[in-house]
Design an enzyme around this catalytic site. Structure first.
Site, PDB file in Angstrom:
ATOM      1  N   ASP A  41       0.832  -1.202   0.000  1.00  0.00           N
ATOM      2  CA  ASP A  41       0.000   0.000   0.000  1.00  0.00           C
ATOM      3  C   ASP A  41       0.875   1.264   0.000  1.00  0.00           C
ATOM      4  O   ASP A  41       1.876   1.336   0.724  1.00  0.00           O
ATOM      5  CB  ASP A  41      -0.851  -0.036   1.284  1.00  0.00           C
ATOM      6  CG  ASP A  41      -1.934   1.009   1.318  1.00  0.00           C
ATOM      7  OD1 ASP A  41      -2.824   0.940   0.469  1.00  0.00           O
ATOM      8  OD2 ASP A  41      -1.896   1.883   2.201  1.00  0.00           O
TER       9      ASP A  41
ATOM     10  N   GLU B 137       1.626  -0.678  -4.939  1.00  0.00           N
ATOM     11  CA  GLU B 137       0.613   0.321  -5.264  1.00  0.00           C
ATOM     12  C   GLU B 137       1.375   1.621  -5.396  1.00  0.00           C
ATOM     13  O   GLU B 137       1.832   2.199  -4.398  1.00  0.00           O
ATOM     14  CB  GLU B 137      -0.437   0.469  -4.160  1.00  0.00           C
ATOM     15  CG  GLU B 137      -1.560   1.389  -4.617  1.00  0.00           C
ATOM     16  CD  GLU B 137      -2.194   2.262  -3.541  1.00  0.00           C
ATOM     17  OE1 GLU B 137      -3.304   2.740  -3.766  1.00  0.00           O
ATOM     18  OE2 GLU B 137      -1.577   2.487  -2.486  1.00  0.00           O
TER      19      GLU B 137
HETATM   20  C1  GLC Z   1      -4.293   3.010  -0.638  1.00  0.00           C
HETATM   21  C2  GLC Z   1      -5.490   2.103  -0.453  1.00  0.00           C
HETATM   22  C3  GLC Z   1      -6.643   2.945  -0.012  1.00  0.00           C
HETATM   23  C4  GLC Z   1      -6.300   3.589   1.308  1.00  0.00           C
HETATM   24  C5  GLC Z   1      -4.987   4.379   1.220  1.00  0.00           C
HETATM   25  C6  GLC Z   1      -4.442   4.709   2.570  1.00  0.00           C
HETATM   26  O1  GLC Z   1      -4.468   3.942  -1.641  1.00  0.00           O
HETATM   27  O2  GLC Z   1      -5.731   1.391  -1.635  1.00  0.00           O
HETATM   28  O3  GLC Z   1      -7.831   2.212   0.077  1.00  0.00           O
HETATM   29  O4  GLC Z   1      -7.311   4.471   1.702  1.00  0.00           O
HETATM   30  O5  GLC Z   1      -3.981   3.621   0.578  1.00  0.00           O
HETATM   31  O6  GLC Z   1      -3.941   3.552   3.185  1.00  0.00           O
END
Ligand code: GLC
Length: 579
Positions: free
Chosen positions: A226, A304
């Protein structure tokens, strides 16, 4: 899993040793389970691990290779579990570690790999590490785990810099010291309940190596990481004002002004925001790569990372760093043939250049479902859709385009991600009542942005069951629309032409024809609005325009996203032909 005899399936064979160059994740189709909304075993309206375990055979039947689970760790659930209070335990909402062990055993028995979500940029304020930091004095080792700073101004009452939270408002919150006086400030790029770690601190690095090993020891095949682009901040935390017209975190504006998922600006003429895509992240990735490499089999790290351009993102998946990164440039590409051709070419060039597979993705738990998004104009991701939105999409057009887009995506070489419910053709839920909404975006913007709840509604399994088979009590943490019976899995299974059967066919043929490890050759001569390429044994034609086009003479159609009309390929339709 112990290997005491000849491997029974491909997964066991891979666990017995690495397979450099042919690792499973290079070509895998990975299904995202959002645990709150997949299946609810205890009937409390919130999905859980027991429910998921019971439904795993459906994913085997669908034909995916792996499952990525959004967080199920101990959490106050201020950001649906992306606010973690214990990285090595399961939230009671979802079950126990024993439930997890049973779930992963069942997945592996079914031949499905398991990827869990790692949330390293921030914890929850409820985490013991943060609570200890609050109790300890300024300058202590406990405070040094997070980004605590003194405020500006004579009395320290101004935040340390001007950074804004992705969810709106200042990215800093001031604490009250244990003696009751106003104290230091801590940084939170997201919600105030999600304090950022200081990743320059070796203590933090050591803790997370431990977290990785904890889950690797329990048998996971990898991690989705993440906010991988946010872990290191520029030295000195300099003020930063995003360019005029851009998103709150320096986005490029327009469709890319996505708030929650900030577009990272790394074009030469625009400075990189001091909180995204800093060079220091690469050391962390290399360190983790080694942690994973010490384990048997092929384990995967998928970032991500909202980083562009793709040539920059490719640095994240160099041979000793992450293995994959989400291709959000692809997800964000509008339904336009030239734009799609360009992003596909750029993706393959960029990732092939560093020896990594490209990934492809159209939906996830943070964006408007592609069965709605592809029929929308001028949407702003992260803002969502709701009753008062003026840009509501036409559902029939959206579904048609989504089927064509997926039929295109699953013909591309590399690895693809599928978000739960898209195989049912689910649209974004537009009419959630205000009082049902739970996304912090909704609260932090005082209802100005609807946020992401519309793509998180529990999915329908059985048309005639309570909560459409999500559980057997009818409870559902977000209300399911009355018209979802037609999308239920049991209403589609075995029905030729249903979206579920289309996905099953696509996944079966993709595997059979080994399209994931194929290569793409563009074909000319089909017109500006047709995407045409060959991958191994098939020719793929996607008609992204609004007039039908003639299929090439003798074209032997293997499958199509819509029924074909004689020898023409209708608008918003993709076909795979035997070459
Ligand atoms: C990422 C996740 C999202 C979350 C954010 C903070 O973007 O996919 O759902 O709110 O991180 O952790």
């Amino acid at each position: 899993m112990t290997i005491d005899s000849a491997p029974e399936n491909e997964l066991e064979a891979d666990l017995a040793g690495t397979t450099t160059g042919r690792e499973w994740w290079r070509t895998a189709v990975i299904y995202q389970v959002y645990p709150r909304s997949f299946a609810d075993g205890n009937g409390d309206g919130m999905g859980d691990l027991v429910g998921i375990t019971r439904r795993l055979p459906a994913l085997r039947e669908l034909g995916v290779d792996a499952v990525w689970f959004s967080p199920f760790f101990t959490s106050p659930q201020n950001d649906a579990g992306y606010d973690v209070a214990d990285y090595c335990d399961i939230d009671p909402l979802f079950g126990t570690l024993d439930d997890f062990d049973r779930m992963i055993a069942e997945a592996h028995d079914l031949g499905l790999r398991v990827i869990v979500d790692l949330v390293p940029n921030h914890s929850s304020t409820a985490h013991r590490w943060f609570q200890e930091a609050l109790a300890a004095p300024a300058g202590s080792p406990e405070r040094a785990r997070y980004m605590f700073r003194d405020g500006k101004g004579a009395d320290g009452s101004l935040p340390p810099n001007n950074w804004q939270s992705v969810f709106g408002g200042s990215a800093w919150t001031r604490i009250t010291e244990p003696d009751g006086t106003p104290g230091q400030w801590y940084l939170h790029l997201f919600d105030a309940s999600q304090p950022d770690f200081d990743w320059n601190n070796p203590w933090v690095r050591e803790q997370f190596r431990g977290v990785l090993r904890f889950w690797l020891d329990r048998g996971v095949d990898g991690f989705r990481v993440d906010v991988a682009h946010g872990m290191i901040k520029a030295e000195g935390l300099p003020d930063y004002t995003p360019p005029e017209g851009s998103g709150s975190m320096g986005g490029a504006g327009g469709v890319d002004d996505i708030g929650l998922e900030p577009e990272i600006s790394v074009e030469e003429d625009e400075p990189t925001p001091p909180y995204w895509a800093q060079e220091g992240v690469h050391d962390i990735f290399r360190d983790w790569h080694e942690v994973l490499a010490a384990y048997d089999g092929d384990r995967v790290l998928c970032a991500e990372a909202w980083v562009d351009p793709l040539s920059k993102l490719a640095d994240w998946v160099r041979p000793d760093e992450m293995h994959q990164a989400f291709n959000f440039a692809y997800l964000e590409t509008p339904w336009s043939a030239p734009a799609l051709r360009r992003v596909i070419t750029d993706s393959l060039d960029a990732f092939t250049g560093v020896g990594a597979p490209s990934t492809w993705v159209l939906s996830n738990h943070d964006v408007i479902r592609h069965a709605s998004r592809l029929a929308m104009q001028n949407h702003v991701q992260g803002h969502g859709l709701g009753p008062k939105s003026t840009n509501k999409p036409d559902p029939a057009l959206g579904l048609r385009r989504a089927r064509a887009a997926t039929t295109l995506m699953l013909a591309l070489p590399g690895s693809a991600y599928v978000y739960q419910g898209e195989e049912l053709g689910l649209p974004e839920v537009v009419d959630l009542p205000d009082e049902a909404r739970q996304d912090p975006t909704w609260f932090r913007t005082n209802g100005e942005r609807y946020g992401r709840d519309g793509c998180r509604v529990p999915i329908p399994w059985e048309a005639d069951a309570p909560a459409y088979g999500f559980n057997d009590t009818g409870a559902s943490w977000l209300p399911q629309p009355a018209e979802w019976a037609t999308f239920a899995r049991d209403a589609q299974i075995g029905v030729p032409g249903s979206t579920l059967e289309l996905y099953r066919l696509l996944l079966e043929q993709r595997r059979e024809l080994d399209l994931g490890s194929g290569s793409l050759q563009w074909l000319e001569g089909y017109g500006e609005d047709v995407i045409a390429f060959r991958n191994g044994a098939i020719t793929v034609l996607a008609n992204v325009g609004d007039v039908p086009v003639e299929l090439p003479g003798g074209g032997d159609v293997l499958l199509a996203s819509e029924p074909l009309d004689g020898s023409t390929l209708p608008a918003d339709t993709t076909a795979w032909l035997r070459s």
